[in-house]
Design an enzyme around this catalytic site. Structure first.
Site, mmCIF file in Angstrom:
data_model
loop_
_atom_site.group_PDB
_atom_site.id
_atom_site.type_symbol
_atom_site.label_atom_id
_atom_site.label_comp_id
_atom_site.label_asym_id
_atom_site.label_seq_id
_atom_site.Cartn_x
_atom_site.Cartn_y
_atom_site.Cartn_z
ATOM 1 N N HIS B 46 39.265 146.182 43.836
ATOM 2 C CA HIS B 46 39.494 146.707 45.216
ATOM 3 C C HIS B 46 38.555 146.054 46.267
ATOM 4 C CE1 HIS B 46 40.952 149.943 47.797
ATOM 5 N NE2 HIS B 46 39.884 149.888 48.312
ATOM 6 N N GLU B 68 45.334 145.129 41.086
ATOM 7 C CA GLU B 68 44.854 146.440 41.399
ATOM 8 C C GLU B 68 45.865 147.402 40.612
ATOM 9 O OE1 GLU B 68 42.373 147.290 45.139
ATOM 10 O OE2 GLU B 68 44.430 147.931 45.236
ATOM 11 N N ASN B 423 28.571 122.228 23.033
ATOM 12 C CA ASN B 423 28.099 121.260 21.855
ATOM 13 C C ASN B 423 27.847 122.066 20.577
ATOM 14 O OD1 ASN B 423 27.295 118.395 21.076
ATOM 15 N ND2 ASN B 423 25.551 119.713 20.492
#
Lengths: 140, 688
Positions: B46, B68, B423
């Site tokens: 919001h 929302e 990695n």
């Protein structure tokens, strides 16, 4: 517009006052190795490391020994602060912009491209500089 | 409205909220039933919606708006959380993040969001129809227009915007009460603004004022008659508030009424028409409060109050630091003068000043420190995505997220860490089946560990995967012609592991989407070294791999060795120095014209600073000994010839500015105690 007058050997130059931060006495300069020969080095300007250019060398004017008239003009162009070593700086005068004349084709020793124009004030000839061109580090 | 001046603030806050959403989404994935988390996410979304609309970033606003709506359905329990929905929400957050980054880079933040918007819309719509979960009657009244707030028609409602209503309903839920306070000052009151201030002051001791009518500015300028209204959130009851306010002189009357705001099913049928009742306090207030407090106790996490803070531009801190280093220089001079004069009172006060400025220095440095949490925060999300892509199960453990690091380091350290973590997951951890076979738990563990030690910060990335295979790495290196088999056999395990940091070195058999991006661990190493840090690797085959990054606490102040060559002084970072030594000149050998010395069995080339920096020397020195500083770059070494060692010193790093970029072998400058500038030598440039 107001300009600060400084002297290099026997010529008088002008820079606009709002490009000038301060005028300092010569203090200890730390040499920067492997840079252009007109880069004199750096100084400690109230805590800020500021590069210093020797304008005499920049304009290929004969060497003049530093003396107690020698000054460093701190200028600020495009957020870059730089000091210029000049032989003397002690005057501020008001000039009329309309009276500025284009630079003559050949001027004693100084490359014309650094010059914005010349102006006659009473019986003196002032050379107005293009500061940001003076500050380009590549030397042609 | 010119919104440019707010752009930085907007970017910072949006990033924070997006980070918060990401974290909360991950939590939600673990506990899909926890509506509280949805509410948190909703609030962040919001806020972003409001901010981006104000700033004119329409695509962001419309995407957050749809987001929302979906979140609203979830928190009102009209929509069940499903993995597909989560994925789309995650995608939306990614897009939003992308928009923010494009805004940072100066673009207009536009992006094609129509596809996602449509998806979100259909989720909001489609699921409403099929939602069979019990919906409380009040909730059906609330529409999907985001924060549907059912409110009573009280006069103070016009004082509140949606955001404040959300705050109120949230604080009501967490055991706080909201009151509408009407304060009337006496007619004789002379300094109305001062009284207002006293009222605010009294209230701020009890809770938080979220709105006033007229607005605070007008109150300060006395632009009101005798009366003003406030909306106030507190844990105290109305009687306390009233008593406290009535104690202020020239206050004629105080009316305190509870504010009722109901969202969705939380509608409280309590009558709220009490504001007509004159100065009597609201007696019913304490009952719901107790109930709410119980709720609060049951909630898993109470939001910490958060200490008060302000944002400061890092450049301002740099200016402060500059000014301060000036002060340190003057301090040095004063100390010297005081010593020379020997005046006891002077010495005493200078000593006192030194202590205070020492404390100040620490304080200023501390202001630049930020918890590494900021960097670590983005990893849970990254690991979630990676583990999905690679079909591996990964658990992330973070230890020491509160460890603080200089801001400049924080900004740079993220990428190397991302690389190491990728990695570890890609090459380190085995697939679940493989792990089961080995008797390891199905999910692999990646541990991120940060801690301070001395003047350094250590960050470790530890995985419990397959470990590094010495023979495999060596084989690859020999195949690439990096070394011969004979050389390889002499290397320690550490040295073998460090081969991984050679450029273009990859042990992956198959180039995967994750790590086959053409950048190897060499990038990680160069980045860390650029930060004056180091990387160490430890590993045991079949058990674990540990990457340890060692970084200086701050980049702006470093330990250095000051040296003198002819009349010039230079600083060499201590982190590059192995040893300082004095050699007899007869021990110099020439290898193809290059002078070298034998340093503990290594042949180390000598570098004359005088020659490299073309230092003028008035007269030739005639000693038969020379001072050498042995410096390193990775595994390579060089000996720098100097005239004198001045000593070890903490220096404040300064750059040479834009006018002098890339001066060979000079990484910056510093200001010495006597006010002169000394250059800092970049040893990396001197070693080939």
């Amino acid at each position: 517009m107001k300009v600060i007058i400084f002297r290099l050997k026997n010529e008088e130059y002008g820079v606009e006052i709002d490009q000038v931060r301060s005028i300092e006495r010569l203090s200890h300069i730390t040499r920067i190795p492997n840079t252009a020969d007109f880069v004199k080095g750096v100084i400690n300007l109230r805590g800020i490391v500021t590069p210093i250019i020797d304008l005499r060398k920049r304009f290929h004017i004969d060497h003049v020994e530093d003396n107690d008239q020698t000054r460093v003009i701190i200028i600020s162009v495009k957020d870059v602060e730089i000091g210029l070593i000049v032989d003397a700086a002690n005057e501020v005068i008001e000039i009329q912009e309309s009276k500025i004349e284009p630079p003559p084709k050949v001027i004693d020793s100084v490359e014309a491209e650094y010059i914005r124009g010349v102006i006659k004030v009473e019986n003196r000839l002032l050379i107005l500089l293009h500061l940001h061109k003076v500050l380009t580090i590549q030397e042609n | 409205m010119d919104t440019n001046q707010y752009l930085d603030m907007f970017i910072e806050e949006s990033k924070e909220h997006l980070q918060a959403i990401n974290e909360n989404l991950l939590q939600l994935e673990q506990n899909p039933e926890n509506i509280e988390i949805v509410k948190d996410i909703f609030r962040s979304a919001h806020t972003i919606k409001g901010m981006s609309a104000t700033m004119g970033f329409e695509d962001m606003a419309s995407l957050t708006h749809e987001l929302e709506n979906v979140l609203d359905q979830i928190r009102n329990e009209k929509l069940k959380i499903q993995p597909e929905i989560m994925d789309i929400i995650f995608q939306s957050v990614d897009i939003l993040e992308g928009m923010i980054y494009s805004i940072i880079e100066g673009s207009d933040g536009k992006a094609n969001v129509s596809h996602l918007v449509d998806q979100l819309k259909s989720i909001a719509k489609g699921q409403v129809l099929s939602a069979s979960s019990p919906v409380p009657p009040q909730a059906t009244q609330s529409t999907q227009t985001s924060n549907a707030v059912a409110s009573n028609n009280s006069a103070y409602m016009d004082m509140l915007d949606e955001y404040q209503k959300a705050i109120i309903s949230q604080s009501n839920a967490s055991g706080h009460q909201s009151f509408h306070i009407e304060v009337k000052l006496t007619k004789e009151c002379m300094l109305k603004a001062a009284r207002v201030f006293m009222v605010f002051d009294a209230l701020e001791g009890l809770g938080e004022i979220i709105q006033s009518k007229p607005v605070a500015e007008d109150l300060e300028d006395e632009k009101f008659d005798q009366q003003f209204e406030l909306i106030f959130i507190t844990k105290d009851d109305s009687a306390t508030i009233e008593k406290k306010l009535m104690n202020i002189s020239e206050v004629e009357s105080v009316r305190v009424n509870e504010v009722q705001i109901s969202i969705g099913k939380e509608v409280d049928p309590m009558p709220t028409n009490q504001e007509a009742i004159a100065t009597t306090p609201n007696v019913t207030a304490s009952a719901p409060k107790a109930k709410a407090a119980d709720n609060a106790a049951n909630q898993p996490k109470a939001k910490p109050m958060g200490s008060k803070s302000i944002r400061v531009d890092i450049e301002r801190l740099d200016v402060l630091m500059n000014l301060f280093s000036e002060l340190v220089i003057d301090r040095g001079r004063l100390e010297q003068i005081a010593r020379e004069l020997g005046h006891s009172e002077l010495v005493e006060s200078v000593e006192h000043m030194s202590r205070i400025s020492g404390d100040l220095q620490n304080l200023i440095l501390n202001m630049r420190m930020v918890p590494i949490e900021q960097v670590f925060n983005r990893f849970p999300r990254m690991i979630r995505d990676l583990s999905k892509d690679l079909n591996k199960k990964v658990e992330l453990e973070i230890i020491g997220a509160e460890t603080e690091l200089d801001r400049t380091v924080i900004d740079e350290i993220g990428d190397p860490l991302v690389h190491l973590i990728r990695n570890s997951i890609d090459h380190g951890l085995e697939l679940p089946e493989e792990r089961m076979k080995k008797g390891k738990p199905e999910a692999g563990t990646i541990q991120l560990h940060a801690y301070h030690s001395g003047n350094h910060v250590f960050i470790e990335i530890i995985d419990d995967g397959n470990g590094l295979d010495r023979d495999k790495i060596l084989g690859k290196a020999i195949e690439r012609g990096l070394l011969t088999e004979e050389q390889g056999n002499q290397l320690s395990d550490q040295q073998v592991y460090h081969l991984l940091f050679q450029s273009g070195f990859s042990t992956a058999k198959v180039i995967t989407d994750v790590s086959g991006r053409g950048v190897g661990l060499d990038v990680v190493r160069s980045k860390i070294e650029a930060l004056s840090g180091q990387v160490h690797i430890e590993s045991k085959i079949g058990e674990f791999t540990k990457f340890q990054i060692e970084l200086p606490l701050t980049l702006s102040i470093i330990q250095s060795m000051l040296v003198k060559v002819s009349d010039e002084k230079y600083a060499i970072p201590l982190s590059s120095i192995i040893e300082t030594a004095v050699f007899p000149k007869k021990d110099i050998y020439l290898v193809q014209g290059q002078p070298v010395i034998d340093f503990r069995g290594h042949i180390v080339p000598l570098v004359s600073l005088e020659k490299v920096f073309k230092i003028p020397r008035p007269e030739e020195g005639q000693g038969d000994e020379m001072s050498v500083i042995v410096v390193k770059k990775g595994e390579k070494m060089a000996g720098l010839i100097v005239d004198d060692f001045i000593g070890q010193q903490e220096i404040v790093l300064k750059n040479l500015g834009t006018y002098l970029p890339n001066v060979f072998a000079i990484s910056g400058a510093t200001i010495l105690g006597d006010g002169q500038v000394a250059l800092i030598i970049d040893c990396n440039a001197l070693i080939h």
